[in-house]
Motif scaffolding. Structure first.
Motif, PDB file in Angstrom:
ATOM      1  N   LEU A 287      -2.128  39.077   9.522  1.00 17.91           N
ATOM      2  CA  LEU A 287      -1.143  38.486  10.436  1.00 17.91           C
ATOM      3  C   LEU A 287      -0.559  37.195   9.870  1.00 17.91           C
TER       4      LEU A 287
ATOM      5  N   ASP B 115      -1.603  44.021  18.228  1.00 17.74           N
ATOM      6  CA  ASP B 115      -1.587  43.575  16.836  1.00 17.74           C
ATOM      7  C   ASP B 115      -0.231  43.863  16.201  1.00 17.74           C
TER       8      ASP B 115
ATOM      9  N   LEU C 226       2.358  41.083  14.852  1.00 19.10           N
ATOM     10  CA  LEU C 226       2.888  41.165  13.498  1.00 19.10           C
ATOM     11  C   LEU C 226       4.407  41.024  13.517  1.00 19.10           C
TER      12      LEU C 226
END
Length: 218
Positions: A26, A158, A162
């Motif tokens: 990330l 996630d 991102l």
């Protein structure tokens, strides 16, 4: 204590490796397209290969890592199709949540608090808006009080993070503009106008989507 310390247990080791890899991906420290083999991850963290494999599989499940036709795992590369799918999935889930909240005229306290953090930030684009921004949107989902809806939303978090990191990493959105748009959404919820809140959300997320797609094209 190392990650391979027996006191952590196998599950603890796998979770620790997954967390560290996730943070590095990330943050951009592990670039898109980078191969993540069991041997490489095992060497990076000093853990057994089965633990490395399990950590890689957790990242595959979260969408941060993909397996190619030859079964090698690589860090996902953001493209326009992914961005559009991620943002439109968010819009579907969050719009439904806003309509429910507006019907009750319930403004999530956590969403308002997260937006206050963004408002207090210096003017201009800033990557540090990602965390409070994500907390704002997650609070909208959680306020519906549905365990399954929250779980569904978190399954794409996630990938959302991102994309958001890419948006703000490229300094595409102004913190003050984000806060103002959030405030309009909450005002619509407080007024009981779910359709207007959903329309504002669609415009808010759509703007970020289009800017990121355009930047990726460049």
């Amino acid at each position: 204590m190392t990650l391979s310390d027996a006191s952590l247990g196998v599950v603890g080791i796998v979770d620790a490796v997954t967390r560290r890899l996730r943070v590095q991906i990330l943050a951009g420290d592990i670039a898109a397209g980078t191969a993540l083999t069991e041997a490489k991850v095992s060497e990076m963290f000093g853990v057994a290969r089965p633990s490395a494999k399990a950590a890689i599989e957790q990242l595959v499940a979260s969408g941060l890592v993909v397996r190619t036709a030859h079964r090698s795992a690589r860090v996902v590369a953001i493209d326009a199709a992914m961005v559009r799918d991620v943002y439109r999935t968010r819009t579907r889930l969050e719009s439904a949540a806003l309509r429910e909240l507006a019907a009750m005229q319930r403004v999530p306290v956590d969403a308002a608090a997260a937006n206050a953090e963004i408002l207090a930030m210096p003017q201009g684009p800033d990557p540090t808006t990602v965390d409070p921004d994500l907390r704002f949107h997650t609070a909208l989902i959680d306020a519906v009080d549905s365990e399954r809806t929250s779980r569904m939303y978190r399954s794409v978090l996630d990938e959302v993070r991102l994309c958001m990191a890419q948006v703000q990493g490229r300094r595409l959105l102004d913190a003050q503009a984000i806060s103002a748009q959030h405030a309009e959404i909450l005002d619509a919820v407080a007024a009981g106008d779910g359709d207007h809140a959903a329309a504002l959300l669609a415009a808010h997320l759509g703007s970020a989507e289009e800017r990121l797609v355009e930047a990726l094209g460049e």
